[in-house]
Design an enzyme around this catalytic site. Structure first.
Site, PDB file in Angstrom:
ATOM      1  N   CYS A  99       0.882  -1.118  -0.119  1.00  0.00           N
ATOM      2  CA  CYS A  99       0.070   0.021   0.168  1.00  0.00           C
ATOM      3  C   CYS A  99       0.698   1.313   0.004  1.00  0.00           C
ATOM      4  O   CYS A  99       1.719   1.446   1.074  1.00  0.00           O
ATOM      5  CB  CYS A  99      -0.945  -0.003   1.185  1.00  0.00           C
ATOM      6  SG  CYS A  99      -1.885   1.424   1.321  1.00  0.00           S
ATOM      7  N   ASN A 101       0.030   4.591  -0.115  1.00  0.00           N
ATOM      8  CA  ASN A 101      -0.271   5.815   0.739  1.00  0.00           C
ATOM      9  C   ASN A 101       0.059   5.224   2.190  1.00  0.00           C
ATOM     10  O   ASN A 101       0.547   5.977   2.953  1.00  0.00           O
ATOM     11  CB  ASN A 101      -1.562   6.126   0.569  1.00  0.00           C
ATOM     12  CG  ASN A 101      -1.992   6.739  -0.555  1.00  0.00           C
ATOM     13  OD1 ASN A 101      -1.126   7.657  -0.943  1.00  0.00           O
ATOM     14  ND2 ASN A 101      -2.997   6.744  -1.079  1.00  0.00           N
ATOM     15  N   HIS A 189      -2.790  -4.571 -10.137  1.00  0.00           N
ATOM     16  CA  HIS A 189      -3.482  -3.431 -10.718  1.00  0.00           C
ATOM     17  C   HIS A 189      -3.951  -3.740 -12.170  1.00  0.00           C
ATOM     18  O   HIS A 189      -2.984  -4.156 -13.165  1.00  0.00           O
ATOM     19  CB  HIS A 189      -2.712  -2.088 -10.539  1.00  0.00           C
ATOM     20  CG  HIS A 189      -2.532  -1.731  -9.185  1.00  0.00           C
ATOM     21  ND1 HIS A 189      -3.356  -0.713  -8.533  1.00  0.00           N
ATOM     22  CD2 HIS A 189      -1.514  -1.815  -8.301  1.00  0.00           C
ATOM     23  CE1 HIS A 189      -2.976  -0.731  -7.307  1.00  0.00           C
ATOM     24  NE2 HIS A 189      -1.464  -1.069  -7.361  1.00  0.00           N
ATOM     25  N   GLU A 238     -10.399  -0.166  -4.774  1.00  0.00           N
ATOM     26  CA  GLU A 238      -9.282  -1.406  -4.294  1.00  0.00           C
ATOM     27  C   GLU A 238     -10.270  -2.663  -3.761  1.00  0.00           C
ATOM     28  O   GLU A 238     -11.170  -2.683  -3.166  1.00  0.00           O
ATOM     29  CB  GLU A 238      -8.584  -0.522  -3.080  1.00  0.00           C
ATOM     30  CG  GLU A 238      -7.805   0.568  -3.422  1.00  0.00           C
ATOM     31  CD  GLU A 238      -6.947   1.159  -2.267  1.00  0.00           C
ATOM     32  OE1 GLU A 238      -6.326   0.284  -1.665  1.00  0.00           O
ATOM     33  OE2 GLU A 238      -6.979   2.206  -1.935  1.00  0.00           O
ATOM     34  N   CYS A 247      -5.024   6.114  -3.748  1.00  0.00           N
ATOM     35  CA  CYS A 247      -4.285   4.826  -3.749  1.00  0.00           C
ATOM     36  C   CYS A 247      -2.928   5.097  -4.221  1.00  0.00           C
ATOM     37  O   CYS A 247      -2.838   5.366  -5.446  1.00  0.00           O
ATOM     38  CB  CYS A 247      -5.092   3.833  -4.429  1.00  0.00           C
ATOM     39  SG  CYS A 247      -4.314   2.195  -4.634  1.00  0.00           S
ATOM     40  N   GLY A 250      -1.788   2.340  -6.893  1.00  0.00           N
ATOM     41  CA  GLY A 250      -2.876   2.693  -7.985  1.00  0.00           C
ATOM     42  C   GLY A 250      -2.046   3.768  -8.719  1.00  0.00           C
ATOM     43  O   GLY A 250      -2.208   3.898 -10.112  1.00  0.00           O
TER      44      GLY A 250
END
Length: 305
Positions: A99, A101, A189, A238, A247, A250
């Site tokens: 992840c 962030n 993704h 997500e 994201c 992302g």
């Protein structure tokens, strides 16, 4: 400010000898966000925490719990050359590999909590090593490694006759057939180009893609509108969460796909405008991808379960 959240374990059976049967556990946590992508961050070094024994889905609830997209767990690493281990749990309780962030919030948390005095830390994730760095302006820069495009590394199931080196693949779901660019950023993704991201079928298409059989580990669906070679608009659905305000992985995947397709500037900062704010992503083929953006503490608290 400090907040105490106490009655989150409505998991106690109504007819039990509760004296010794269940031991109350206290857990200190910090609520943080990166562009509105919000997290419950737990220090698993100075206190014992076993996420598999905790009601994560209840804590994730916006109205009755702490409220978060992911829970981030800070642990000791078993490697001498690594500072911390980083684990991520979605709102539905499932553990995921990466992840972006969250990585920025992770770095800010360990610094603000006194767990590290380094400006750059080495962090072990389920899919490799990342190196978050605290910038002088309060933002956090993260070396996210190199994006992966091979189907097996995303992962993505190829159909007969499809080329593993293809830039985009046709996928049909929910009555829609779309061209998707597959990118692995430590998590999978699927990036789609759209003319108008505001009106893209994010909820419908994202949910359909998430459970599509061609994605053995499910997938995060990104909807990208290109403004110019250094500016895109992006919405991300997500897996295990739904659409989020931002994201990080992302954003990385979208820029990597755009650069590889020749639509975005290679080796230059690309502004990725998400519903929660803007990230800066820089990537060119053969190099590590760099992500910069904010990480903010909202409050700290303690709960009993």
């Amino acid at each position: 400010f400090q907040a105490a959240f106490l009655p989150f374990a409505a998991i106690m059976p109504p007819f039990c000898d509760c004296g010794a049967a269940m031991e109350q556990r206290r857990l200190r946590f910090t609520k943080m966000h990166g562009l509105g992508n919000d997290f419950m961050v737990v220090d698993g070094i100075s206190q014992r925490f076993v996420p598999e024994e905790a009601p994560l889905a209840a804590w994730a609830e916006r109205h009755t719990g702490v409220g978060f997209d992911q829970l981030l767990l800070v642990e000791k690493s078993g490697r001498a050359d690594v500072d911390f281990r980083y684990r991520i749990f979605n709102a539905d309780g499932s553990e995921v590999e990466q992840c972006g962030n969250g990585a920025r919030c992770f770095a800010r948390f360990v610094a603000d909590s006194g767990l590290s005095d380094k400006s750059e830390i080495v962090v072990e994730t389920a899919k490799g090593i990342i190196r978050p760095r605290l910038n002088a302006d309060g933002t956090v820069r993260v070396n996210m490694g190199q994006p992966r495009f091979a189907a097996a590394e995303v992962p993505f199931a190829l159909e007969v006759g499809e080329d593993d080196e293809a830039l985009r693949y046709a996928v049909a779901a929910a009555g829609i057939r779309a061209e998707v660019a597959m990118v692995g950023m430590g998590n999978p993704h699927a990036v789609m180009l759209v003319d108008d991201v505001a009106n893209a079928p994010v909820a419908e298409w994202g949910a359909a893609l998430q459970s599509h059989p061609r994605f053995p580990q499910r997938v995060n669906a990104g909807f990208m509108q290109i403004v110019d070679p250094r500016h895109i608009l992006l919405r991300v659905f997500e897996r295990g969460v739904g659409e989020t305000q931002a994201c990080g992985t992302g954003a990385c995947a979208a820029v990597a796909a755009g650069v590889r397709l020749g639509l975005l500037a290679a080796g230059e900062d690309v502004a990725v405008e998400l519903p929660g704010g803007t990230l800066s992503i820089n990537w060119q083929s053969g190099q590590d991808l760099m992500m910069s953006g904010p990480a903010v503490e909202v409050f700290a608290g303690e709960l009993v379960y």
